[in-house]
Scaffold this motif. Structure first.
Motif, PDB file in Angstrom:
ATOM      1  N   GLY A 178       0.807  -1.209   0.000  1.00 54.39           N
ATOM      2  CA  GLY A 178       0.000   0.000   0.000  1.00 54.39           C
ATOM      3  C   GLY A 178       0.842   1.262   0.000  1.00 54.39           C
ATOM      4  N   LYS A 179       1.987   1.227   0.667  1.00 51.13           N
ATOM      5  CA  LYS A 179       2.829   2.419   0.744  1.00 51.13           C
ATOM      6  C   LYS A 179       3.301   2.872  -0.628  1.00 51.13           C
ATOM      7  CE  LYS A 179       6.814   4.398   3.078  1.00 51.13           C
ATOM      8  NZ  LYS A 179       7.901   4.226   4.061  1.00 51.13           N
ATOM      9  N   LEU A 180       3.414   1.940  -1.572  1.00 47.98           N
ATOM     10  CA  LEU A 180       3.842   2.303  -2.922  1.00 47.98           C
ATOM     11  C   LEU A 180       2.887   3.304  -3.568  1.00 47.98           C
ATOM     12  CD1 LEU A 180       4.863  -1.214  -4.282  1.00 47.98           C
ATOM     13  CD2 LEU A 180       6.393   0.628  -3.556  1.00 47.98           C
ATOM     14  N   PHE A 181       1.655   3.367  -3.066  1.00 46.68           N
ATOM     15  CA  PHE A 181       0.661   4.248  -3.651  1.00 46.68           C
ATOM     16  C   PHE A 181       0.468   5.540  -2.850  1.00 46.68           C
ATOM     17  CE2 PHE A 181      -0.318  -0.072  -4.897  1.00 46.68           C
ATOM     18  CZ  PHE A 181      -0.514   0.045  -6.261  1.00 46.68           C
ATOM     19  N   TYR A 182       1.156   5.666  -1.726  1.00 48.09           N
ATOM     20  CA  TYR A 182       0.970   6.840  -0.877  1.00 48.09           C
ATOM     21  C   TYR A 182       1.752   8.031  -1.429  1.00 48.09           C
ATOM     22  CZ  TYR A 182      -0.703   3.497   2.654  1.00 48.09           C
ATOM     23  OH  TYR A 182      -1.393   2.514   3.316  1.00 48.09           O
ATOM     24  N   PRO A 183       1.326   9.251  -1.093  1.00 51.07           N
ATOM     25  CA  PRO A 183       2.062  10.445  -1.539  1.00 51.07           C
ATOM     26  C   PRO A 183       3.487  10.511  -0.986  1.00 51.07           C
ATOM     27  CG  PRO A 183      -0.135  11.027  -0.771  1.00 51.07           C
ATOM     28  CD  PRO A 183       0.074   9.600  -0.397  1.00 51.07           C
ATOM     29  N   SER A 184       3.770   9.790   0.109  1.00 50.26           N
ATOM     30  CA  SER A 184       5.114   9.830   0.677  1.00 50.26           C
ATOM     31  C   SER A 184       6.107   9.003  -0.136  1.00 50.26           C
ATOM     32  CB  SER A 184       5.096   9.311   2.121  1.00 50.26           C
ATOM     33  OG  SER A 184       4.574   7.989   2.170  1.00 50.26           O
ATOM     34  N   PHE A 185       5.632   8.262  -1.137  1.00 46.44           N
ATOM     35  CA  PHE A 185       6.551   7.498  -1.984  1.00 46.44           C
ATOM     36  C   PHE A 185       6.661   8.228  -3.330  1.00 46.44           C
ATOM     37  CE2 PHE A 185       8.486   3.627  -3.785  1.00 46.44           C
ATOM     38  CZ  PHE A 185       9.322   3.314  -2.735  1.00 46.44           C
ATOM     39  N   PHE A 186       5.968   7.782  -4.348  1.00 48.02           N
ATOM     40  CA  PHE A 186       5.965   8.514  -5.614  1.00 48.02           C
ATOM     41  C   PHE A 186       4.710   9.366  -5.695  1.00 48.02           C
ATOM     42  CE2 PHE A 186       8.485   4.763  -7.429  1.00 48.02           C
ATOM     43  CZ  PHE A 186       9.694   5.410  -7.210  1.00 48.02           C
ATOM     44  N   SER A 187       4.866  10.652  -5.955  1.00 47.97           N
ATOM     45  CA  SER A 187       3.725  11.548  -6.124  1.00 47.97           C
ATOM     46  C   SER A 187       4.244  12.874  -6.637  1.00 47.97           C
ATOM     47  CB  SER A 187       2.978  11.763  -4.800  1.00 47.97           C
ATOM     48  OG  SER A 187       3.722  12.601  -3.947  1.00 47.97           O
ATOM     49  N   PHE A 188       3.337  13.753  -7.019  1.00 52.66           N
ATOM     50  CA  PHE A 188       3.747  15.086  -7.447  1.00 52.66           C
ATOM     51  C   PHE A 188       4.499  15.804  -6.339  1.00 52.66           C
ATOM     52  CE2 PHE A 188       3.086  19.652  -7.705  1.00 52.66           C
ATOM     53  CZ  PHE A 188       3.534  19.923  -8.983  1.00 52.66           C
ATOM     54  N   ASP A 189       4.169  15.506  -5.065  1.00 57.07           N
ATOM     55  CA  ASP A 189       4.837  16.150  -3.946  1.00 57.07           C
ATOM     56  C   ASP A 189       6.303  15.750  -3.828  1.00 57.07           C
ATOM     57  OD1 ASP A 189       2.504  17.521  -2.885  1.00 57.07           O
ATOM     58  OD2 ASP A 189       1.771  15.529  -2.407  1.00 57.07           O
ATOM     59  N   GLY A 190       6.700  14.666  -4.491  1.00 54.50           N
ATOM     60  CA  GLY A 190       8.096  14.238  -4.457  1.00 54.50           C
ATOM     61  C   GLY A 190       8.619  14.027  -5.863  1.00 54.50           C
ATOM     62  N   ILE A 191       8.362  12.825  -6.409  1.00 55.52           N
ATOM     63  CA  ILE A 191       8.724  12.503  -7.790  1.00 55.52           C
ATOM     64  C   ILE A 191       7.440  12.119  -8.511  1.00 55.52           C
ATOM     65  CG2 ILE A 191      10.056  10.995  -9.287  1.00 55.52           C
ATOM     66  CD1 ILE A 191      12.042  10.609  -7.062  1.00 55.52           C
ATOM     67  N   PRO A 192       7.017  12.851  -9.539  1.00 58.63           N
ATOM     68  CA  PRO A 192       5.752  12.551 -10.227  1.00 58.63           C
ATOM     69  C   PRO A 192       5.724  11.123 -10.756  1.00 58.63           C
ATOM     70  CG  PRO A 192       6.582  14.704 -10.883  1.00 58.63           C
ATOM     71  CD  PRO A 192       7.654  14.064 -10.068  1.00 58.63           C
ATOM     72  N   ARG A 193       4.608  10.444 -10.537  1.00 64.68           N
ATOM     73  CA  ARG A 193       4.500   9.035 -10.914  1.00 64.68           C
ATOM     74  C   ARG A 193       4.674   8.802 -12.416  1.00 64.68           C
ATOM     75  NH1 ARG A 193       0.233   9.778  -7.119  1.00 64.68           N
ATOM     76  NH2 ARG A 193       0.779   8.876  -5.101  1.00 64.68           N
ATOM     77  N   PRO A 194       4.155   9.676 -13.301  1.00 68.97           N
ATOM     78  CA  PRO A 194       4.361   9.426 -14.735  1.00 68.97           C
ATOM     79  C   PRO A 194       5.821   9.415 -15.169  1.00 68.97           C
ATOM     80  CG  PRO A 194       2.557  10.968 -14.405  1.00 68.97           C
ATOM     81  CD  PRO A 194       3.217  10.783 -13.062  1.00 68.97           C
ATOM     82  N   ALA A 195       6.696   9.975 -14.363  1.00 66.91           N
ATOM     83  CA  ALA A 195       8.133   9.897 -14.658  1.00 66.91           C
ATOM     84  C   ALA A 195       8.803   8.815 -13.825  1.00 66.91           C
ATOM     85  CB  ALA A 195       8.802  11.243 -14.392  1.00 66.91           C
ATOM     86  N   ALA A 196       8.300   8.589 -12.605  1.00 71.41           N
ATOM     87  CA  ALA A 196       8.966   7.674 -11.677  1.00 71.41           C
ATOM     88  C   ALA A 196       8.858   6.226 -12.118  1.00 71.41           C
ATOM     89  CB  ALA A 196       8.376   7.841 -10.275  1.00 71.41           C
ATOM     90  N   LEU A 197       7.649   5.765 -12.460  1.00 76.09           N
ATOM     91  CA  LEU A 197       7.478   4.354 -12.784  1.00 76.09           C
ATOM     92  C   LEU A 197       8.200   3.957 -14.073  1.00 76.09           C
ATOM     93  CD1 LEU A 197       6.278   1.751 -11.751  1.00 76.09           C
ATOM     94  CD2 LEU A 197       4.229   2.219 -13.087  1.00 76.09           C
ATOM     95  N   PRO A 198       8.067   4.714 -15.176  1.00 80.35           N
ATOM     96  CA  PRO A 198       8.859   4.351 -16.365  1.00 80.35           C
ATOM     97  C   PRO A 198      10.358   4.364 -16.091  1.00 80.35           C
ATOM     98  CG  PRO A 198       7.136   5.900 -16.958  1.00 80.35           C
ATOM     99  CD  PRO A 198       7.144   5.831 -15.464  1.00 80.35           C
TER     100      PRO A 198
END
Length: 622
Positions: free
Chosen positions: A308-328
């Motif tokens: 579940g933590k993989l989906f929290y804002p404290s992991f990948f998110s606009f607040d840290g590293i945007p997911r559309p760039a992080a996962l690829p």
């Protein structure tokens, strides 16, 4: 050849413009300061360092070492020449931010082999939400980013092992937890690199090389820690002492406590875990297939919170590293590691190992989005190579993009702040990625596909920069917004002046925390900060306690407790800062009427400030 030379010159000009633009943006934002929370602690420490240097003595036994001291020295030297100033200290971080952008470009060029792609990636860092937010502050994150980039550059270029040890020491001083998060990945690389270059050497020689490189990595840091705990050469960093087990602290306030599952897997935005949304679906499935569902649930239960933590804002998110760039980027790192291992690019392999180990530690410990910033340049490099090379593999690119879309959309469920902003940003970034993929695989594909993909990167950077600036201008936690509402640093200096130069006073804290100490030149009672060193630590006998104080901002339980503490500290004046902005409540706002009713507090007038008022009272001994 001419085209390549022209492109190189254009990239150099673009890099100069980017670094200069970062510097100018930081200088402009630094004029609108709202110093709050942790950075006020670092400001106070820097002021103490400057006072000690002015007196001609070293500050190794003073309270100046929280999260290191080397990156505070430049600001302390500025204080010697220009006096204590929040703006002067902020200039140091702004300069380090500009340096970090240049270092990021250098790293990305070394990984991608292209100045054009490196420039696009450096723009991604310069527009990152946390980078823009932290650059015009005196927090330790920007110095830590610069130190990590120096370390990563050394990895890529395979610097001498003792140079790498000194770079790790710099990371330790910049922010000690980063040292321990980078060390596992670096250790894995030492093992992998030694094995790849083993040749016909015997096992004993191979083990000796690994041991020598490991010692070189940790020895400078070990000497640093010994000098910190046993001498007055290195100031005491209580966070490092806590990690090393040298602090008497409750079980809930130790470094190990951050790795407890309940702490590490809680969504900081909501205070809940993924278990809160699972039970209903699990119950329905269990009724359909009770035996099978119960067995699956038992197997997955220990891992579900971390999943579940993989989906929290404290992991990948606009607040840290945007997911559309992080996962690829993360998926591409696996492909790149295999490729670089075949090609013998040990330095590039090391970046992947550092990234994976860093993310693994982040997954296991309590984190905030800003903790992601130091490894963002590695993910940027992998993301750029995904756009340049990964999109040429249709099946791989298509599945990665589909997974990214699903991941980004499902993660929105756990977002609580700025939801529409993040939806819009994610949608635009995902559409741009899909467009780059379609463009790359058109039947009549043009030769400038790389340029179009870089254009998407520039769009990402511009979009995140715009939203970041909008956030700081409008969000309740935005620095510029609070500066507009309450003045520079909430007019802390005016509040101090209102009590007189010699008065001993207490005033509530509207958010500036240790800023009063910074302006009044006060020191904490002990360099041990919130905890205490264990009795056997030699440093305990060397620490210099702070002198008597005249300004206080302590918390109290009720008026009886407040009066008792006022007497104990011989305070003669009391103040309450009350906000006039609806929705902005400063601590103890409700005590104003009660203060006026107390016989031992005599009203001494009100001082109007920007969107707030300071109410003063004289203490009367009865």
């Amino acid at each position: 050849m001419i085209r390549s030379l022209s492109e190189h010159r254009a990239c150099r000009a673009g890099l100069a413009a980017l670094v200069l633009g970062t510097l100018l943006l930081g200088l402009g934002l630094a004029l609108m300061r709202d110093a709050r929370k942790d950075e006020t602690l670092y400001l106070r420490e820097t002021a103490i360092m400057a006072d000690c240097l002015r007196e001609g003595r070293w500050f190794g036994n003073e309270a100046v070492g929280v999260h290191g001291f080397l990156f505070k020295l430049p600001a302390a030297l500025l204080f010697l020449g220009f006096g204590k100033s929040v703006y002067a200290a902020t200039l140091v971080n702004v300069g380090l931010a500009a340096l970090a952008v240049w270092l990021c470009f250098r790293l990305l060029r070394g990984v991608t082999g292209s100045s054009a792609w490196a420039l696009a990636g450096a723009c991604l860092l310069a527009g990152n939400f946390q980078f823009v937010r932290l650059m015009p502050t005196f927090t330790r994150d920007i110095p830590a980013l610069a130190a990590v980039l120096l370390f990563l550059d050394g990895l890529l270029r395979r610097r001498n092992r003792w140079v790498m040890g000194m770079l790790l020491l710099l990371v330790l001083d910049a922010k000690e937890y980063l040292f321990f998060m980078l060390l596992p990945g670096y250790g894995l690389w030492i093992l992998c690199d030694a094995w790849a270059r083993r040749g016909d050497r015997p096992a004993g020689m191979l083990a000796g090389e690994v041991l020598a490189r490991g010692i070189a990595a940790v020895l400078p840091a070990a000497v640093y820690a010994v000098l910190m705990l046993c001498t007055g050469v290195i100031p005491l960093n209580m966070f490092l002492a806590k990690i090393l087990g040298c602090v008497d602290a409750p079980a809930t306030n130790t470094a190990v406590s951050r790795f407890r599952t309940a702490v590490a897997t809680t969504n900081l935005w909501t205070g809940t875990t993924i278990n809160a949304i699972v039970p209903a679906g699990a119950k329905a499935a269990a009724q359909a297939e009770p035996g099978r569902m119960a067995a699956c649930a038992a197997q997955l239960r220990p891992f579900l919170p971390y999943l579940g933590k993989l989906f929290y804002p404290s992991f990948f998110s606009f607040d840290g590293i945007p997911r559309p760039a992080a996962l690829p980027g993360l998926v591409m790192s696996v492909v790149l590691f295999r490729r670089w291992r075949r090609e013998g690019h040990g330095g590039r392999m090391a970046l992947c190992l550092v990234l994976w180990a860093f993310l693994a530690v982040l997954l296991l410990m309590a984190t905030y989005p800003r903790y992601m910033l130091p490894v963002f340049p590695i993910l940027i490099a992998c993301f750029l190579l995904f756009l340049r090379d990964g999109l040429d593999r249709p099946r791989f690119a298509a599945w990665t993009l589909l997974a990214t879309i699903a991941y980004s959309l499902f993660s929105l469920y756990f977002e609580q702040t700025g939801l529409w902003k993040k939806i819009v940003v994610s949608d635009i970034m995902l559409i741009a990625l899909a467009a780059a993929f379609v463009e790359r695989h058109r039947r009549n594909r043009t030769a400038d596909g790389g340029a179009r993909a870089r254009a998407a990167v520039y769009l990402f950077a511009l979009l995140t920069l715009a939203v970041s600036l909008w956030h700081t201008w409008t969000h309740p936690l935005g620095q510029v917004r609070n500066w507009r509402l309450f003045g520079t640093n909430r007019e802390c200096r005016r509040v101090i002046a209102a009590f007189g130069p010699r008065a001993r006073f207490w005033v509530n804290d509207p958010g500036w925390k240790h800023l009063i100490d910074f302006y009044t030149g006060q020191r904490p009672p002990t360099p041990e900060w919130q905890d205490r060193l264990k009795p056997w630590v030699p440093k305990q006998a060397l620490l210099r306690p702070g002198p008597d104080r005249r300004a206080y901002g302590f918390w109290f339980y009720d008026l009886v407790d407040l009066r008792r503490r006022i007497r104990a500290h011989e305070i003669d004046r009391v103040g309450l800062v009350i906000s006039s902005v609806e929705g902005e409540r400063f601590p103890y706002r409700g005590y104003l009427r009660r203060f006026r009713e107390q016989l031992w507090l005599e009203p001494a007038g009100a001082v109007p400030l920007r969107n707030k008022t300071l109410y003063r009272f004289d203490y009367i001994e009865m």
